[in-house]
Design a protein around this motif. Sequence first.
Motif, PDB file in Angstrom:
ATOM      1  N   ALA A 135     -11.013  -5.340  -2.279  1.00 16.10           N
ATOM      2  CA  ALA A 135     -11.189  -6.181  -3.466  1.00 16.10           C
ATOM      3  C   ALA A 135     -11.387  -5.352  -4.721  1.00 16.10           C
ATOM      4  O   ALA A 135     -11.997  -5.806  -5.679  1.00 16.10           O
ATOM      5  CB  ALA A 135     -12.386  -7.116  -3.261  1.00 16.10           C
ATOM      6  N   SER A 136     -10.861  -4.141  -4.721  1.00 17.70           N
ATOM      7  CA  SER A 136     -11.025  -3.240  -5.866  1.00 17.70           C
ATOM      8  C   SER A 136      -9.724  -3.146  -6.654  1.00 17.70           C
ATOM      9  O   SER A 136      -8.648  -2.957  -6.076  1.00 17.70           O
ATOM     10  CB  SER A 136     -11.433  -1.843  -5.383  1.00 17.70           C
ATOM     11  OG  SER A 136     -12.651  -1.894  -4.672  1.00 17.70           O
ATOM     12  N   GLU A 137      -9.839  -3.242  -7.962  1.00 15.08           N
ATOM     13  CA  GLU A 137      -8.650  -3.256  -8.813  1.00 15.08           C
ATOM     14  C   GLU A 137      -7.870  -1.945  -8.720  1.00 15.08           C
ATOM     15  O   GLU A 137      -6.636  -1.944  -8.702  1.00 15.08           O
ATOM     16  CB  GLU A 137      -9.070  -3.520 -10.259  1.00 15.08           C
ATOM     17  CG  GLU A 137      -7.905  -3.654 -11.225  1.00 15.08           C
ATOM     18  CD  GLU A 137      -8.351  -3.974 -12.634  1.00 15.08           C
ATOM     19  OE1 GLU A 137      -7.483  -4.001 -13.537  1.00 15.08           O
ATOM     20  OE2 GLU A 137      -9.561  -4.197 -12.836  1.00 15.08           O
ATOM     21  N   HIS A 138      -8.583  -0.808  -8.634  1.00 15.82           N
ATOM     22  CA  HIS A 138      -7.864   0.471  -8.598  1.00 15.82           C
ATOM     23  C   HIS A 138      -7.072   0.629  -7.301  1.00 15.82           C
ATOM     24  O   HIS A 138      -6.012   1.267  -7.290  1.00 15.82           O
ATOM     25  CB  HIS A 138      -8.844   1.631  -8.785  1.00 15.82           C
ATOM     26  CG  HIS A 138      -9.798   1.838  -7.652  1.00 15.82           C
ATOM     27  ND1 HIS A 138     -10.892   1.037  -7.448  1.00 15.82           N
ATOM     28  CD2 HIS A 138      -9.813   2.757  -6.645  1.00 15.82           C
ATOM     29  CE1 HIS A 138     -11.557   1.454  -6.389  1.00 15.82           C
ATOM     30  NE2 HIS A 138     -10.925   2.479  -5.878  1.00 15.82           N
ATOM     31  N   ILE A 139      -7.550   0.029  -6.208  1.00 16.33           N
ATOM     32  CA  ILE A 139      -6.811   0.097  -4.954  1.00 16.33           C
ATOM     33  C   ILE A 139      -5.521  -0.719  -5.053  1.00 16.33           C
ATOM     34  O   ILE A 139      -4.456  -0.296  -4.584  1.00 16.33           O
ATOM     35  CB  ILE A 139      -7.678  -0.408  -3.790  1.00 16.33           C
ATOM     36  CG1 ILE A 139      -8.875   0.526  -3.589  1.00 16.33           C
ATOM     37  CG2 ILE A 139      -6.857  -0.514  -2.514  1.00 16.33           C
ATOM     38  CD1 ILE A 139      -8.501   1.942  -3.225  1.00 16.33           C
ATOM     39  N   ASP A 140      -5.601  -1.882  -5.689  1.00 12.47           N
ATOM     40  CA  ASP A 140      -4.392  -2.687  -5.895  1.00 12.47           C
ATOM     41  C   ASP A 140      -3.372  -1.933  -6.729  1.00 12.47           C
ATOM     42  O   ASP A 140      -2.161  -2.040  -6.508  1.00 12.47           O
ATOM     43  CB  ASP A 140      -4.750  -4.013  -6.572  1.00 12.47           C
ATOM     44  CG  ASP A 140      -5.504  -4.960  -5.647  1.00 12.47           C
ATOM     45  OD1 ASP A 140      -5.360  -4.803  -4.424  1.00 12.47           O
ATOM     46  OD2 ASP A 140      -6.223  -5.840  -6.153  1.00 12.47           O
ATOM     47  N   CYS A 141      -3.851  -1.158  -7.701  1.00 14.47           N
ATOM     48  CA  CYS A 141      -2.944  -0.351  -8.532  1.00 14.47           C
ATOM     49  C   CYS A 141      -2.253   0.722  -7.695  1.00 14.47           C
ATOM     50  O   CYS A 141      -1.048   0.972  -7.857  1.00 14.47           O
ATOM     51  CB  CYS A 141      -3.713   0.305  -9.679  1.00 14.47           C
ATOM     52  SG  CYS A 141      -4.271  -0.843 -10.961  1.00 14.47           S
ATOM     53  N   ILE A 142      -3.002   1.354  -6.798  1.00 14.24           N
ATOM     54  CA  ILE A 142      -2.400   2.370  -5.921  1.00 14.24           C
ATOM     55  C   ILE A 142      -1.329   1.738  -5.044  1.00 14.24           C
ATOM     56  O   ILE A 142      -0.220   2.266  -4.907  1.00 14.24           O
ATOM     57  CB  ILE A 142      -3.491   3.030  -5.057  1.00 14.24           C
ATOM     58  CG1 ILE A 142      -4.445   3.838  -5.932  1.00 14.24           C
ATOM     59  CG2 ILE A 142      -2.852   3.912  -3.976  1.00 14.24           C
ATOM     60  CD1 ILE A 142      -5.638   4.401  -5.187  1.00 14.24           C
ATOM     61  N   TYR A 143      -1.659   0.599  -4.441  1.00 14.92           N
ATOM     62  CA  TYR A 143      -0.666  -0.101  -3.611  1.00 14.92           C
ATOM     63  C   TYR A 143       0.615  -0.367  -4.410  1.00 14.92           C
ATOM     64  O   TYR A 143       1.726  -0.129  -3.927  1.00 14.92           O
ATOM     65  CB  TYR A 143      -1.232  -1.436  -3.131  1.00 14.92           C
ATOM     66  CG  TYR A 143      -2.297  -1.351  -2.067  1.00 14.92           C
ATOM     67  CD1 TYR A 143      -2.448  -0.210  -1.284  1.00 14.92           C
ATOM     68  CD2 TYR A 143      -3.155  -2.417  -1.834  1.00 14.92           C
ATOM     69  CE1 TYR A 143      -3.421  -0.131  -0.308  1.00 14.92           C
ATOM     70  CE2 TYR A 143      -4.142  -2.346  -0.850  1.00 14.92           C
ATOM     71  CZ  TYR A 143      -4.270  -1.204  -0.087  1.00 14.92           C
ATOM     72  OH  TYR A 143      -5.229  -1.143   0.878  1.00 14.92           O
ATOM     73  N   GLY A 192       7.664   2.849  -5.349  1.00 18.23           N
ATOM     74  CA  GLY A 192       8.351   4.133  -5.277  1.00 18.23           C
ATOM     75  C   GLY A 192       8.134   5.018  -6.474  1.00 18.23           C
ATOM     76  O   GLY A 192       8.849   6.010  -6.659  1.00 18.23           O
ATOM     77  N   GLU A 193       7.138   4.712  -7.295  1.00 13.89           N
ATOM     78  CA  GLU A 193       6.907   5.479  -8.523  1.00 13.89           C
ATOM     79  C   GLU A 193       6.402   6.888  -8.241  1.00 13.89           C
ATOM     80  O   GLU A 193       6.487   7.762  -9.103  1.00 13.89           O
ATOM     81  CB  GLU A 193       5.923   4.734  -9.426  1.00 13.89           C
ATOM     82  CG  GLU A 193       6.443   3.376  -9.892  1.00 13.89           C
ATOM     83  CD  GLU A 193       5.405   2.595 -10.670  1.00 13.89           C
ATOM     84  OE1 GLU A 193       4.361   3.192 -11.002  1.00 13.89           O
ATOM     85  OE2 GLU A 193       5.636   1.407 -10.947  1.00 13.89           O
ATOM     86  N   LEU A 194       5.830   7.100  -7.045  1.00 11.24           N
ATOM     87  CA  LEU A 194       5.334   8.434  -6.690  1.00 11.24           C
ATOM     88  C   LEU A 194       6.292   9.165  -5.768  1.00 11.24           C
ATOM     89  O   LEU A 194       5.971  10.241  -5.267  1.00 11.24           O
ATOM     90  CB  LEU A 194       3.958   8.311  -6.016  1.00 11.24           C
ATOM     91  CG  LEU A 194       2.882   7.568  -6.800  1.00 11.24           C
ATOM     92  CD1 LEU A 194       1.578   7.541  -6.011  1.00 11.24           C
ATOM     93  CD2 LEU A 194       2.668   8.203  -8.163  1.00 11.24           C
ATOM     94  N   GLY A 195       7.459   8.583  -5.532  1.00  9.04           N
ATOM     95  CA  GLY A 195       8.421   9.161  -4.611  1.00  9.04           C
ATOM     96  C   GLY A 195       8.241   8.621  -3.207  1.00  9.04           C
ATOM     97  O   GLY A 195       7.466   7.697  -2.966  1.00  9.04           O
TER      98      GLY A 195
END
Length: 296
Positions: free
Chosen positions: A198-206, A212-215
């Motif tokens: 339920a963390s916003e930064h984790i949703d951003c990582i997903y 594919g932005e990180l390859g």
Amino acid sequence: VRDDLFGLPGKWEKRKRGPDHGISITLIPLHEQFDVSILRFTQRLCSRICAIIMNLNPQLHISSFRFSMPKTYTAAVVGAGGGGRASMKGVSDSTRYNLHAVADLDSDVRAEIREIYPGIQTFSNHREMFAQCPTDIVCVSTWPPSHLEVTCDALNSLSLSGMVVEKPLADNAADARTICNLIREKKLPVVVPHGLMASEHIDCIYAHVRAGELGELRLIEIQCTNWDIINAGIHWLNFVVNLVEEPFDHVLAACDKTTRTYRDDMQVETLSATTIQTKSGIRITMHLGDHVSVNG
């Protein structure tokens, strides 16, 4: 079926009733913060839409359309430590739940809870609380080895609508499976609180990884010091499961417990190394322990 009507989450219930096979429609708001005037407007608008539908299709008969407020549930918390207090705050902050009772072994803690939540009932043990103050929801927030006992007592003593059981579910896999199976047999929903879900930064990582932005994803390395698998590793492994979204091919873990490390009154490993590979070849490594060098 969930629908978003004018930004208002809701649920449509359709049932056939009577020999005419009329359809009954109920709109139930699922969001706690709502404007009643908007809901009333939505109800009138939907009623008109239903009338138009019946004019276009005379064979369709909508026998009723009504608006129903969500049910308010009563809740009790067993254990007034960090997890228990988080559940108390979540329940008391919600308009969908009423916090009725808390059980804790410590009399000083019970007195503190009564000051924080005036009017609440407190008990020295959970069985007494279940007998004297039955509720719809029970939150199990005691130390993990006691979760199975408290869960069994709740399921056997109360007519529940759902449960919250803190992580880890138990101090061993067998008891954890038993807890899940017992709750499943009662056909009840259960929630295991999980900050990373339920963390916003984790949703951003997903989002970044899946776009594919990180390859191409090939390797995930997890480093965490002063923690262990059962307390912290479960968070990271669950994060990985949700990130890769594919089956694992194999999992291998090695744990060293020679110095007898204890956390939360449980014996845990002093150092551990875990390696996982998915079906497509993504590799995950996780290093946890008392003195892991975090060099990322």
